[in-house]
Design a protein around this motif. Structure first.
Motif, PDB file in Angstrom:
ATOM      1  N   GLY A 109       0.819  -1.200   0.000  1.00  0.00           N
ATOM      2  CA  GLY A 109       0.000   0.000   0.000  1.00  0.00           C
ATOM      3  C   GLY A 109       0.861   1.261   0.000  1.00  0.00           C
ATOM      4  O   GLY A 109       2.094   1.194   0.003  1.00  0.00           O
ATOM      5  N   ARG A 110       0.193   2.409  -0.013  1.00  0.00           N
ATOM      6  CA  ARG A 110       0.920   3.679  -0.001  1.00  0.00           C
ATOM      7  C   ARG A 110       0.223   4.678   0.899  1.00  0.00           C
ATOM      8  O   ARG A 110      -1.001   4.654   1.060  1.00  0.00           O
ATOM      9  CB  ARG A 110       1.022   4.274  -1.414  1.00  0.00           C
ATOM     10  N   VAL A 111       1.041   5.548   1.508  1.00  0.00           N
ATOM     11  CA  VAL A 111       0.543   6.719   2.222  1.00  0.00           C
ATOM     12  C   VAL A 111       0.960   7.934   1.418  1.00  0.00           C
ATOM     13  O   VAL A 111       2.148   8.131   1.151  1.00  0.00           O
ATOM     14  CB  VAL A 111       1.114   6.805   3.653  1.00  0.00           C
ATOM     15  N   ARG A 112      -0.015   8.729   1.003  1.00  0.00           N
ATOM     16  CA  ARG A 112       0.286   9.959   0.278  1.00  0.00           C
ATOM     17  C   ARG A 112       0.197  11.128   1.248  1.00  0.00           C
ATOM     18  O   ARG A 112      -0.750  11.222   2.040  1.00  0.00           O
ATOM     19  CB  ARG A 112      -0.676  10.164  -0.891  1.00  0.00           C
ATOM     20  N   LEU A 113       1.189  12.012   1.188  1.00  0.00           N
ATOM     21  CA  LEU A 113       1.270  13.160   2.087  1.00  0.00           C
ATOM     22  C   LEU A 113       1.358  14.442   1.265  1.00  0.00           C
ATOM     23  O   LEU A 113       2.031  14.483   0.230  1.00  0.00           O
ATOM     24  CB  LEU A 113       2.505  13.045   2.989  1.00  0.00           C
ATOM     25  N   TRP A 114       0.675  15.489   1.747  1.00  0.00           N
ATOM     26  CA  TRP A 114       0.701  16.786   1.078  1.00  0.00           C
ATOM     27  C   TRP A 114       1.081  17.850   2.096  1.00  0.00           C
ATOM     28  O   TRP A 114       0.488  17.927   3.186  1.00  0.00           O
ATOM     29  CB  TRP A 114      -0.661  17.135   0.488  1.00  0.00           C
ATOM     30  N   GLN A 115       2.062  18.662   1.752  1.00  0.00           N
ATOM     31  CA  GLN A 115       2.521  19.741   2.620  1.00  0.00           C
ATOM     32  C   GLN A 115       2.408  21.055   1.876  1.00  0.00           C
ATOM     33  O   GLN A 115       2.841  21.179   0.720  1.00  0.00           O
ATOM     34  CB  GLN A 115       3.975  19.501   3.043  1.00  0.00           C
ATOM     35  N   ARG A 116       1.821  22.059   2.541  1.00  0.00           N
ATOM     36  CA  ARG A 116       1.698  23.366   1.911  1.00  0.00           C
ATOM     37  C   ARG A 116       3.047  24.073   1.960  1.00  0.00           C
ATOM     38  O   ARG A 116       3.720  24.079   2.999  1.00  0.00           O
ATOM     39  CB  ARG A 116       0.641  24.202   2.617  1.00  0.00           C
TER      40      ARG A 116
END
Length: 435
Positions: A109-116
């Motif tokens: 599986g994957r964990v997607r992360l978004w940072q401003r």
């Protein structure tokens, strides 16, 4: 893989959006910051949603009416990025510049992360500082171009012109990449759907994308964007690497076809072209194990030794080929397997067929054999007949038992005078499940 609520809350406190996906690219969970970054998902994303459906919603809100016909390509490229991402990339969404990262879990599986990204570079804070960058373009070995907020070129170096075969004096400034590539293809039919590739590439920082040019040439483009509306592109010729990759893929495909042909050859009777005993035994076990009716027809050529002894093996082989052709023509190939078991014996495996239909098929085979012009193989060959044994059962069955019962019926047909059909009176044994 499933992050705890504590970790979700911790990422919220850090202002990092997170969404988890399993090995089949289906959503497992997300945090509040994710919904702040992507409000279009609020109330619509759900546990088990395919990542492709999430991307479809994402692009429906981002693409212009002119780009919507290519939405499937955008989604496919986004799924590929999700599967293969190893480095962060950046893009602007809802006025925010986000950096997207992806972490692969041990279970696939994957964990997607978004940072401003709130800290801008000097070029982003002061677009007028683009002038020194323009001055530096001639010193960049790869092709380089700068695009304005309307995605039109405001500067490019000579390497850029050479890569796109643009004669000196051909206008570049004020044109979009789409227009430049369309000019390259002016005398040929474009192979690649470059418009969707460019449209995607204009949105994501640091994500390489490929453009095909006439003459089987390929370029790899990478973009960097500023919040001031400027985009900085590098263009590299990857033709040699791409051709090597294509040659490798072609070699792999040729090897796959060769292996498939060898596997087919290993399971095919060389004389008749039917399946051989190896494939027959394997398919018999598979078909018998299913929860459905299954019929097995065993066929033996009557007095075949006499034919060989009197007319020779060449005539005998011709008779076997003729019988194989008749049997194959009378059997529906979608639900049956016709095999030469060995010598003058044939087997027909009929999945999903009950006794009445199997008996009708056996009768049709015997009738068709009477119409064969046997004398074309030898003037003194008046005709060839067969004995047929039938066994039918309701799966799951023991394949060996089904075979044995059909053989018993075949031997009964031999004992009772040949040139006839006999049906097994004893049902095959049920399949025994270990455990």
């Amino acid at each position: 893989m499933k992050l705890s609520r504590y970790l979700h809350d911790s990422l919220d406190a850090l202002g990092i959006g997170a969404c988890e996906y399993d090995a089949d690219m289906r959503a497992l969970g997300w945090n509040g910051t994710f919904l702040q970054f992507f409000p279009e998902d609020d109330g619509l994303i759900y546990v088990g949603e395919p990542y492709g459906d999430n991307l479809l919603r994402f692009y429906q809100g981002r693409l212009s009416p002119e780009e919507l016909p290519d939405i499937a390509r955008h989604v496919a490229e986004g799924v590929a990025r999700h599967e293969n991402q190893t480095q962060p990339f950046e893009f602007i969404h809802n006025g925010r510049k986000l950096r997207a990262s992806s972490l692969r879990a041990p279970d696939g599986g994957r964990v997607r992360l978004w940072q401003r990204l709130d800290v801008e570079s000097h070029a982003e804070r002061a677009p007028e500082l683009v002038l020194p960058i323009i001055d530096a373009l001639p010193f960049i070995p790869d092709g380089a171009s700068i695009l304005d907020a309307q995605d039109r070129v405001i500067a490019a170096n000579d390497a850029f012109r050479r890569l796109y075969d643009l004669p000196r004096g051909t206008p570049v400034v004020g044109r979009t990449l789409d227009e430049i590539i369309a000019w390259c293809w002016r005398d040929a039919s474009p192979v690649g759907a470059w418009r969707a590739a460019i449209s995607n590439g204009l949105r994501y920082d640091g994500v390489p994308f490929e453009i095909e040019l006439p003459g089987q040439r390929w370029l790899r483009l990478i973009a960097r964007h500023s919040t001031g509306g400027l985009s900085f592109f590098t263009h590299a010729d990857i033709t040699v690497a791409k051709r090597q990759q294509m040659e490798l893929l072609e070699a792999q495909e040729a090897l796959r076809r060769a292996n498939a042909a060898l596997a087919e050859l290993a399971e095919t009777d060389g004389l008749t072209g039917l399946a051989n005993r190896r494939r027959f035994v394997a398919r018999l076990a598979e078909a018998a194990a299913l929860s459905q009716p299954v019929a097995l027809m065993m066929i033996d050529v009557d007095h075949f030794k006499t034919i060989n002894d009197r007319f020779g093996h060449l005539v005998g082989d011709a008779c076997l080929k003729a019988i194989a052709e008749v049997v194959a023509n009378e059997v529906a190939p979608t639900s049956a397997l016709v095999a030469r078991i060995g010598g003058e014996e044939f087997g027909i495996l009929l999945g999903g067929m009950r006794i009445e239909a199997a008996h009708d098929m056996a009768t049709a085979i015997r009738r068709a054999l009477t119409l064969v012009p046997w004398q074309m193989h030898h003037a003194d060959l008046a005709g060839v007949t067969v004995s047929i044994g039938l066994c039918v059962g309701e799966g799951p069955l023991d394949g060996t038992s089904l075979h044995a019962r059909a053989d018993d019926a075949l031997y009964a047909a031999k004992r009772n005078g040949r040139d006839r059909i006999e049906t097994s009176s004893q049902p095959p044994a049920p399949l025994r499940v270990a455990g």
